[in-house]
Structure formats: structure tokens, C-alpha cells
Design a protein around this motif. Sequence first.
Motif, PDB file in Angstrom:
ATOM      1  N   GLY A 162      40.523 -34.812  12.340  1.00 10.34           N
ATOM      2  CA  GLY A 162      40.281 -35.428  11.037  1.00 10.34           C
ATOM      3  C   GLY A 162      39.244 -36.522  11.171  1.00 10.34           C
ATOM      4  N   SER A 163      39.634 -37.614  11.823  1.00 11.77           N
ATOM      5  CA  SER A 163      38.690 -38.727  12.003  1.00 11.77           C
ATOM      6  C   SER A 163      37.507 -38.304  12.869  1.00 11.77           C
ATOM      7  N   ASN A 164      37.794 -37.538  13.896  1.00 12.16           N
ATOM      8  CA  ASN A 164      36.725 -37.136  14.822  1.00 12.16           C
ATOM      9  C   ASN A 164      36.051 -35.861  14.330  1.00 12.16           C
ATOM     10  N   CYS A 181      35.714 -26.777  -3.347  1.00 11.81           N
ATOM     11  CA  CYS A 181      36.363 -27.804  -2.538  1.00 11.81           C
ATOM     12  C   CYS A 181      35.482 -28.153  -1.339  1.00 11.81           C
ATOM     13  N   PHE A 182      35.941 -29.127  -0.607  1.00 16.85           N
ATOM     14  CA  PHE A 182      35.174 -29.712   0.495  1.00 16.85           C
ATOM     15  C   PHE A 182      36.031 -29.572   1.745  1.00 16.85           C
ATOM     16  N   ALA A 183      35.638 -28.641   2.626  1.00 15.74           N
ATOM     17  CA  ALA A 183      36.522 -28.292   3.737  1.00 15.74           C
ATOM     18  C   ALA A 183      35.980 -28.847   5.047  1.00 15.74           C
ATOM     19  N   MET A 184      36.301 -30.085   5.297  1.00 15.99           N
ATOM     20  CA  MET A 184      35.874 -30.708   6.544  1.00 15.99           C
ATOM     21  C   MET A 184      37.053 -30.786   7.522  1.00 15.99           C
ATOM     22  N   THR A 185      38.123 -31.465   7.121  1.00 17.48           N
ATOM     23  CA  THR A 185      39.238 -31.745   8.037  1.00 17.48           C
ATOM     24  C   THR A 185      39.903 -30.469   8.558  1.00 17.48           C
ATOM     25  N   GLU A 186      40.302 -30.517   9.816  1.00 20.42           N
ATOM     26  CA  GLU A 186      41.077 -29.416  10.400  1.00 20.42           C
ATOM     27  C   GLU A 186      42.404 -29.965  10.919  1.00 20.42           C
ATOM     28  N   ASN A 211      32.645 -34.915  -6.723  1.00 20.44           N
ATOM     29  CA  ASN A 211      32.052 -35.785  -5.706  1.00 20.44           C
ATOM     30  C   ASN A 211      31.890 -35.079  -4.371  1.00 20.44           C
ATOM     31  N   LEU A 212      32.960 -34.392  -3.945  1.00 17.96           N
ATOM     32  CA  LEU A 212      32.936 -33.802  -2.601  1.00 17.96           C
ATOM     33  C   LEU A 212      32.264 -32.432  -2.590  1.00 17.96           C
ATOM     34  N   TRP A 213      32.774 -31.529  -3.411  1.00 18.85           N
ATOM     35  CA  TRP A 213      32.185 -30.173  -3.444  1.00 18.85           C
ATOM     36  C   TRP A 213      30.783 -30.251  -4.056  1.00 18.85           C
ATOM     37  N   MET A 265      54.534 -30.204  -1.086  1.00 25.29           N
ATOM     38  CA  MET A 265      54.843 -31.467  -1.771  1.00 25.29           C
ATOM     39  C   MET A 265      54.408 -32.645  -0.905  1.00 25.29           C
ATOM     40  N   LYS A 266      53.810 -33.648  -1.549  1.00 19.48           N
ATOM     41  CA  LYS A 266      53.313 -34.807  -0.789  1.00 19.48           C
ATOM     42  C   LYS A 266      53.985 -36.087  -1.290  1.00 19.48           C
ATOM     43  N   MET A 267      53.677 -37.178  -0.619  1.00 23.28           N
ATOM     44  CA  MET A 267      54.205 -38.488  -1.016  1.00 23.28           C
ATOM     45  C   MET A 267      53.762 -38.848  -2.439  1.00 23.28           C
ATOM     46  N   GLU A 272      38.887 -39.976   3.080  1.00 27.26           N
ATOM     47  CA  GLU A 272      37.527 -40.556   3.092  1.00 27.26           C
ATOM     48  C   GLU A 272      37.347 -41.469   4.304  1.00 27.26           C
ATOM     49  N   GLY A 273      38.092 -41.198   5.363  1.00 21.02           N
ATOM     50  CA  GLY A 273      37.980 -41.976   6.591  1.00 21.02           C
ATOM     51  C   GLY A 273      39.158 -42.920   6.741  1.00 21.02           C
ATOM     52  N   ASP A 274      39.872 -42.785   7.864  1.00 15.38           N
ATOM     53  CA  ASP A 274      41.014 -43.666   8.129  1.00 15.38           C
ATOM     54  C   ASP A 274      40.533 -45.123   8.236  1.00 15.38           C
ATOM     55  N   ASN A 275      41.259 -46.022   7.576  1.00 11.13           N
ATOM     56  CA  ASN A 275      40.812 -47.420   7.491  1.00 11.13           C
ATOM     57  C   ASN A 275      40.572 -48.079   8.849  1.00 11.13           C
ATOM     58  N   ASP A 287      48.550 -44.442  -1.816  1.00 13.60           N
ATOM     59  CA  ASP A 287      48.751 -44.792  -0.406  1.00 13.60           C
ATOM     60  C   ASP A 287      47.794 -44.027   0.512  1.00 13.60           C
ATOM     61  N   VAL A 288      47.457 -42.829   0.092  1.00 14.67           N
ATOM     62  CA  VAL A 288      46.558 -42.007   0.919  1.00 14.67           C
ATOM     63  C   VAL A 288      45.131 -42.571   0.941  1.00 14.67           C
ATOM     64  N   PHE A 289      44.862 -43.549   0.083  1.00 11.51           N
ATOM     65  CA  PHE A 289      43.526 -44.168   0.114  1.00 11.51           C
ATOM     66  C   PHE A 289      43.253 -44.805   1.480  1.00 11.51           C
ATOM     67  N   ILE A 346      42.794 -29.628   2.354  1.00 10.62           N
ATOM     68  CA  ILE A 346      41.610 -29.481   1.507  1.00 10.62           C
ATOM     69  C   ILE A 346      42.000 -29.531   0.022  1.00 10.62           C
ATOM     70  N   GLY A 347      41.488 -30.521  -0.687  1.00 12.08           N
ATOM     71  CA  GLY A 347      41.817 -30.727  -2.101  1.00 12.08           C
ATOM     72  C   GLY A 347      41.248 -29.623  -2.968  1.00 12.08           C
ATOM     73  N   ASN A 348      42.065 -29.080  -3.881  1.00  9.48           N
ATOM     74  CA  ASN A 348      41.708 -27.983  -4.797  1.00  9.48           C
ATOM     75  C   ASN A 348      41.662 -26.633  -4.068  1.00  9.48           C
TER      76      ASN A 348
HETATM   77  C1  LIG Z   1      46.123 -36.090   0.231  1.00  3.80           C
HETATM   78  C2  LIG Z   1      44.982 -35.809   1.148  1.00  3.80           C
HETATM   79  C3  LIG Z   1      43.830 -35.237   0.653  1.00  3.80           C
HETATM   80  C4  LIG Z   1      42.777 -34.910   1.508  1.00  3.80           C
HETATM   81  N1  LIG Z   1      41.680 -34.241   1.012  1.00  3.80           N
HETATM   82  C5  LIG Z   1      40.754 -33.772   1.882  1.00  3.80           C
HETATM   83  C6  LIG Z   1      39.699 -32.919   1.434  1.00  3.80           C
HETATM   84  O1  LIG Z   1      39.587 -32.600   0.242  1.00  3.80           O
HETATM   85  N2  LIG Z   1      38.817 -32.452   2.347  1.00  3.80           N
HETATM   86  C7  LIG Z   1      38.889 -32.797   3.667  1.00  3.80           C
HETATM   87  O2  LIG Z   1      38.051 -32.340   4.439  1.00  3.80           O
HETATM   88  N3  LIG Z   1      39.874 -33.607   4.129  1.00  3.80           N
HETATM   89  C8  LIG Z   1      40.807 -34.085   3.268  1.00  3.80           C
HETATM   90  N4  LIG Z   1      41.825 -34.892   3.730  1.00  3.80           N
HETATM   91  C9  LIG Z   1      41.895 -35.212   5.148  1.00  3.80           C
HETATM   92  C10 LIG Z   1      41.589 -36.667   5.464  1.00  3.80           C
HETATM   93  O3  LIG Z   1      40.237 -36.935   5.269  1.00  3.80           O
HETATM   94  C11 LIG Z   1      42.064 -36.926   6.894  1.00  3.80           C
HETATM   95  O4  LIG Z   1      43.467 -36.897   6.854  1.00  3.80           O
HETATM   96  C12 LIG Z   1      41.558 -38.234   7.439  1.00  3.80           C
HETATM   97  O5  LIG Z   1      40.189 -38.151   7.726  1.00  3.80           O
HETATM   98  C13 LIG Z   1      42.306 -38.647   8.726  1.00  3.80           C
HETATM   99  O6  LIG Z   1      42.307 -37.621   9.648  1.00  3.80           O
HETATM  100  P1  LIG Z   1      43.675 -37.147  10.344  1.00  3.80           P
HETATM  101  O7  LIG Z   1      44.654 -36.876   9.279  1.00  3.80           O
HETATM  102  O8  LIG Z   1      43.334 -36.047  11.256  1.00  3.80           O
HETATM  103  O9  LIG Z   1      44.171 -38.403  11.135  1.00  3.80           O
HETATM  104  P2  LIG Z   1      43.817 -38.775  12.653  1.00  3.80           P
HETATM  105  O10 LIG Z   1      42.354 -38.808  12.814  1.00  3.80           O
HETATM  106  O11 LIG Z   1      44.595 -37.924  13.575  1.00  3.80           O
HETATM  107  O12 LIG Z   1      44.394 -40.249  12.695  1.00  3.80           O
HETATM  108  C14 LIG Z   1      45.790 -40.504  12.850  1.00  3.80           C
HETATM  109  C15 LIG Z   1      45.985 -41.966  13.231  1.00  3.80           C
HETATM  110  O13 LIG Z   1      45.330 -42.216  14.468  1.00  3.80           O
HETATM  111  C16 LIG Z   1      44.511 -43.355  14.386  1.00  3.80           C
HETATM  112  N5  LIG Z   1      43.290 -43.162  15.175  1.00  3.80           N
HETATM  113  C17 LIG Z   1      42.492 -42.080  15.217  1.00  3.80           C
HETATM  114  N6  LIG Z   1      41.440 -42.302  16.009  1.00  3.80           N
HETATM  115  C18 LIG Z   1      41.558 -43.556  16.472  1.00  3.80           C
HETATM  116  C19 LIG Z   1      40.766 -44.393  17.311  1.00  3.80           C
HETATM  117  N7  LIG Z   1      39.613 -43.975  17.830  1.00  3.80           N
HETATM  118  N8  LIG Z   1      41.186 -45.649  17.549  1.00  3.80           N
HETATM  119  C20 LIG Z   1      42.338 -46.094  17.021  1.00  3.80           C
HETATM  120  N9  LIG Z   1      43.119 -45.363  16.223  1.00  3.80           N
HETATM  121  C21 LIG Z   1      42.742 -44.110  15.940  1.00  3.80           C
HETATM  122  C22 LIG Z   1      44.163 -43.499  12.914  1.00  3.80           C
HETATM  123  O14 LIG Z   1      43.949 -44.866  12.585  1.00  3.80           O
HETATM  124  C23 LIG Z   1      45.391 -42.929  12.213  1.00  3.80           C
HETATM  125  O15 LIG Z   1      46.296 -43.954  11.937  1.00  3.80           O
HETATM  126  C24 LIG Z   1      42.869 -35.241   2.875  1.00  3.80           C
HETATM  127  C25 LIG Z   1      44.022 -35.866   3.370  1.00  3.80           C
HETATM  128  C26 LIG Z   1      45.070 -36.127   2.534  1.00  3.80           C
HETATM  129  C27 LIG Z   1      46.318 -36.731   3.108  1.00  3.80           C
END
Ligand SMILES: Cc1cc2nc3c(=O)[nH]c(=O)nc-3n(C[C@H](O)[C@H](O)[C@H](O)COP(=O)(O)OP(=O)(O)OC[C@H]3O[C@@H](n4cnc5c(N)ncnc54)[C@H](O)[C@@H]3O)c2cc1C
Length: 705
Positions: A179-181, A170-175, A140-142, A261-263, A457-460, A451-453, A212-214
Motif C-alpha cells: 500500500g504505502s510502498n 476506479c483507481f487501482a493502485m493498492t495491492e 479525482n482518482l479515476w 462491511m467497513k468501519m 491517499e497515503g498513510d499519515n 477515520d480512514v483519512f 479499490i473504491g467503486n
Molecule cells: C476505505 C479505503 C478506501 C481506499 N481506496 C483506495 C482506492 O480507491 N484505490 C487505491 O489504490 N487504494 C485505496 N485504498 C488503499 C489505501 O490507499 C492504503 O490502505 C494506504 O495507502 C495504506 O496502505 P496499506 O493499507 O497497505 O498500509 P501499510 O502500508 O501496510 O501500512 C500499515 C502501517 O504500517 C506503517 N508503516 C508502513 N511503512 C512504514 C514505514 N516505512 N515506517 C513506519 N511505519 C510504516 C503505517 O504507518 C501504517 O500504520 C483505500 C483504503 C481504504 C481503507
Amino acid sequence: MQRLNELAVHLSLHPEAAAGAAPSTTAHGTYHSAPSATSNSSTVSIDLLNKFVDKHNFATRKAMWELLKEPLFELDYNMSIKQLRDLTLRRLQRLSDLGYPYQMLDPNSTPESQMEVYARTDCMYMYDCNLTVRVGAHVNLWGGSVRNLGTEYHHEKYLKDIAYNRLPGCFAMTELGHGSNVKGLETTATFDKATQEFIINTPTESAQKFWIGNALTAHAATVFAQLHIGGVNRGIHAFIVPLRDANGKIPHNIRIADCGMKMGLNGVDNGRFWFNNVRIPRMNMLNRMANVTEDGEYLSMIEDNDMRFGAMVAELVAGRVSMIGGSTNLAKVGLTIAVLYSIARRQFGPDDSPERPIMDYLLHQRRLVPEIAGVYAMNATSHYVRNLWVNRSADFDERIRQMKEIHILASGLKALSGWQMRQALSTCREACGGQGYASWNRIPVLMADSDVFMTFEGDNNVLLVQVARQLVKEYARAMEKGQAGIPQFAKPTDRLAHMAGTARGVPLSAAKPVVWDASAQRFVEVNLSAFDNGSKHRNAEFQMRIFEIREYDAIKRLIAALSAKKAAGHNDDSAWNLCGELAAVCGQAYIERFVLTRFIEDIQTESSAPERLVLEKLRALHAMWRITTQPSFLAYQFIPRQDIEIMADEVNVILAELRPHLANLVKAFGVPQHLLPAITSDYVAAHSWAETLKASEFKGNVFHL
Ligand SMILES: Cc1cc2nc3c(=O)[nH]c(=O)nc-3n(C[C@H](O)[C@H](O)[C@H](O)COP(=O)(O)OP(=O)(O)OC[C@H]3O[C@@H](n4cnc5c(N)ncnc54)[C@H](O)[C@@H]3O)c2cc1C
């Protein structure tokens, strides 16, 4: 009161409660308290209900369940991280050898073939999240990023090898720092005209790719980076970066490390990357949205930077679409286990009578049954959104418009389905008592792995606020067009019509809540008393009105609060920050109203009597449960208190009516027997000494795992 008396009679006379539970003797020895049978008096067909739930590709699902019976796929909860990773990889390879991922990546795939993929994915989620997420990261990602962000050159060069796992990626977006930004990512891709290459760099420690997964097994990655051309930053773009040479060796200027190791999800090797002047050919830019010519000219069909970024991210929304079904399917497994165990399990009861199945306790029903209703509702919505996704247009402009709609729905639904699943699994865990804590009974593993759902794919929380932002943006657009007021939200017939520029404003100044009356073609005040009759609280239209009022109220409050903050001197960023909670409620109200719409429509169009009668009860329960328990319905008192009280009582009555159907309702989720733990049937027999001897390694008088 009379209804509550009826309820009490119903509970005491329930056929399963009366079934014998006296001490009995079997081949396994003597039971003190025999588990009750999980069959029941429901006349609703499991088969018909299952068709309502699964909807498509029944033969594909059956074949998938057969495949998952192979020894390679046997569930084992006692593995080391290394064993689990290796096994998950071998399982992924087995699916790749069968050609399943190619169906998903094939640029010429049809909606039908993509629905077949969804059917398999439904089964995989129910089976094991490690495999599903590993496949998701790879395919899906890669693969999805190459397919949806790349062009023909990339499709021909990479897709087949990705699909058959000859090019693991793999799909290397997050740093580490972002993450969210995503717009804040720091990795750079600088165009070198002289060599016709991009140079990929990790300029700071916070720019290292993280999670980054894989990562540890991948040979290539889609890397997201700031594109620099001639000193100008063009924003985030995607590039294919090889991570290993033909012999599998990692080049000296790339570093890879394990996230450890993760949760949960320890079968997925999440890792980190650092790039130091890594050169890749110009053609490795995934150039569907924008391109760099040999002369270093930057070209894009979408001029606006924000819109281009939005269009790119929207193309990656497949993961969220999949996760709506994923969360729903995990909740199905948990609920099947918890409900069947609760029917079999007996505790306490009237004197001189068999002990009562715990499923007959009203308190227990109040915990589990609303979750079943929630799953049926979300399931209907998930099918709806995946249909939108597989049927998106090939026409560029039309597709951009559709993607906007899918993006907002998938984002909000990903968040709410995830939270709903987490709540359901936690409830199921507790509902099974101590048995819910044993890994071999699956629920703890499902909880840990999923739980990581809430995060990937974007913090809920971030997603819900994004939904609210989009709604407010549409409101502003409607204002510009002179359509004063907030946008009219999605209706079954016009989905998100307001996003296509046909928004109609709801007058913010109205003293009472108003809704759009399609037949009258105008806004009308909601008159809840118009529904006054004996059963109005179960009435779908009445319930929908209440959801609409809550939605109307939420956006009205949000807009008013944002305006007040701005009037007090706050800038846009600060105003949104201070209105974060209202924004989240607004996103939730919008999505939950959408889910109810879909559920009502699904029952009307996809079910037939007699299962419709039971499904209508579920729908009524789903809505009433939310109305009577969620603060956003209760806090502002826009629903008469008397109605709330009646609905709270009515919930208990419906629970009693649904009780005979519970086993069939969860069996219809279609979790196959070989994926259900022993506690779902005769849990005493399953834990007998004889069975224990068969299943475990016996050393002296001690069993070892
Ligand atoms: C097991 C696992 C697998 C993953 N696989 C991949 C992968 O294959 N490729 C990849 O690129 N990434 C991957 N990720 C990364 C994942 O997509 C990010 O962890 C996720 O996007 C959240 O980013 P962050 O961890 O930097 O959290 P942050 O963005 O730092 O967020 C931390 C907290 O701050 C809150 N927050 C942030 N901004 C705001 C705001 N504006 N207002 C209010 N609250 C806010 C959030 O709600 C959250 O609770 C993976 C993560 C995990 C844990």
C-alpha cells in the motif's frame, strides 16, 4: 493572579450564564431546565467571518446547499450497506447529470472553474463523506489519473464519459501486499510487440488489487503495474484496463470481489481485482511521463527512474490537496454541533441560580476552543495550497518544480489536518455527552466515515517521514553546493525557495537557535528577550520565532542523529528506521510552522476590523496552545520555562475573552441549518413526544426505526 480573578468574575457574570433557566412551560410541555439561547453578545459579524473562512464562490456554495435539500439527499442513518451504496450512487449520478465533475476534468479548465469545484467539494464534505469519497474515487482518482497522467488521445476518448458517469471507473493502485510502498507493487504489464498490446497479470495472491473504491460498479480502471519491455522492468506505470464489456459483463479473465462491511464509508463499494493475461491496446498506457513506441522502445522526458516515479505520484496529489479542506470541513461540522449544543446545554451551577451552560466551564472551553483555532489556521492553509494547485504552470519544467513544492506541502498537511480533525471530532463527541453518541446528531457518523483519512491517499506517518526525508535531501543538496548547514525553510515570500536551489544553510554548529533575518540578509541568533514587554506572549512574531526554533531544533537533531547512526555503521535505510520518531517530529514542526505563517498572513491580508481582533486572539491561542502542550516544544527546554508558564495562564485568559464570540465563530463555518441536528438549538423541544411522533414510525407503544 489578578487576571485569573478577572476570569472568575467573567465566568460568573457571563450574560448567557445569567439568562433564565427556571422551569418554563411551552407548547411542548414543561422543561425542568430550559436550554439557553445560542445567540450571544458578540458584535463580530458572522457574515464577515464567513467571508474570511470561505473566501470564494459564495453563490456556488449557496446553490449547492439548495441542491442538497432535495429529497434524494436527505440524511438517513438507518440504511443497510446495500441501500447506502445504491443511494450514494444515485446521488453521484445526480451531480454528474448536472455536469459538475466535468468542470474538474475539463483539460481546458481555468483556475476559476477549478475553484468553483472546490467550493462544491467543501459543501459535499460537510454533507456526507460517502458521496464525497465516491465522487473522489470516480472523478479525482479515476478521472484525475486519465487527465493528469494521460495525453490528448485519452482526454478526448474518456474524459467526457467519465465526467457524466457514462464510464464509471476506479483507481487501482493498492495491492494486498503493498500500500504505502507503491514501488513494490507486483502487478505486471508486459509489452507484446507482435500484437501491440500490454498483458496485465496478477502474478501472486499478494498482487491482488485491494481496497479499490467503486470496484464493484466500475467499468474500467486505471491500473498501476510494473512495466516490462523485452525482459527489462521499467518500474511503475499506469494503464487503462476495461473491466466490463459493452453489456456490463465481466470478462472471464478478470475477477472482482467485495471488501465487505467497513468501519465507515459503507456507501462506497471497495473491492479487489485479479487479472489473468488481460490484453489491452498499447494506447491504453497513460503516457504523459513515459511512452512505449510501436517498436517497443521506451521513451521518457525524465531519464531518472526515481524522478519519473516522483513526478507521476506528484501529479496525483489532487486528492491530498482536497483532503486538507475535507478534514477541515468535517471538523467545522463537529465543532458547530458541539459548541452550539454546549451553549444550549446546562448542567450544575451556583446554588439558587440557573444552571450554567456547559460552554461556560473553563475545562470545557479548554477542550473545544483550541480546536476552533486549529480549524481557522488549517482553513487558511488549505486555501493557500489549493490556490497553488489550480495555478500550476502549463510549462513542463516549471510544473515539475512547482509540483515538488505542492507535493511536500500537500503530503504533510494531509497528515496533520487529518489528525487534527480526528482529535476535534473525538473531543466534540465527548463534549456533547450522551447526545454525542447518537448517529442522528451526526458526530459519530462523521468520526466513523473519516477515520480512514489517516490511511488512504497515503498513510499519515509515512507521509510525515517523507516530508522529513525531502528536507534532509535539500540539506544534502545545499551541502553539495557549499552552503553548509540546513536549508532555510519556507517564508511567506519565497515559499520553498530552497527547493529551487536557492537554499541557504543554517549553521548547525550554532550554540543557540538562529533564524534567517531577511532585512539583514544573514542568520541571527534568536533573542527572545527582545520581545519583552507586557503582551509578548500573544505577539505573532514572538510566537513565530518559537515555532522556528522548534523547527530548527528538530531538523538539527534529526541530521545529527542520522549522521551518528551512519557513523556507527548503519546504512541509510537502517539509520532512517532508527530515527523515525525524530523524522516525524521534524515533518510536523516544518508543517506546523508553515500553518502558523499562513494563518498570520491570512489574518493580515484577508480580514478587516473588528473581526481581526477576534481572529488575532484565535491565532494567539492556536500558537500558545501548541507551545504549552506539545512535547516537542517542551522536551528540550529551548524556551525559558517562565515563558511557558505565563503562556499556560494566558491561554485561560484568552479563552474567557473568546467566550462571547464562540457561537459566531462556529456559525461562520457556514454549515446550513438543514445539516445541523436538533441538539444545536432547543434540544428539549426537538425531543418532545410531539416531535417524536412526527419523526418516527409508531407501532403500538413502541417506536421502530
Ligand atoms: C476505505 C479505503 C478506501 C481506499 N481506496 C483506495 C482506492 O480507491 N484505490 C487505491 O489504490 N487504494 C485505496 N485504498 C488503499 C489505501 O490507499 C492504503 O490502505 C494506504 O495507502 C495504506 O496502505 P496499506 O493499507 O497497505 O498500509 P501499510 O502500508 O501496510 O501500512 C500499515 C502501517 O504500517 C506503517 N508503516 C508502513 N511503512 C512504514 C514505514 N516505512 N515506517 C513506519 N511505519 C510504516 C503505517 O504507518 C501504517 O500504520 C483505500 C483504503 C481504504 C481503507
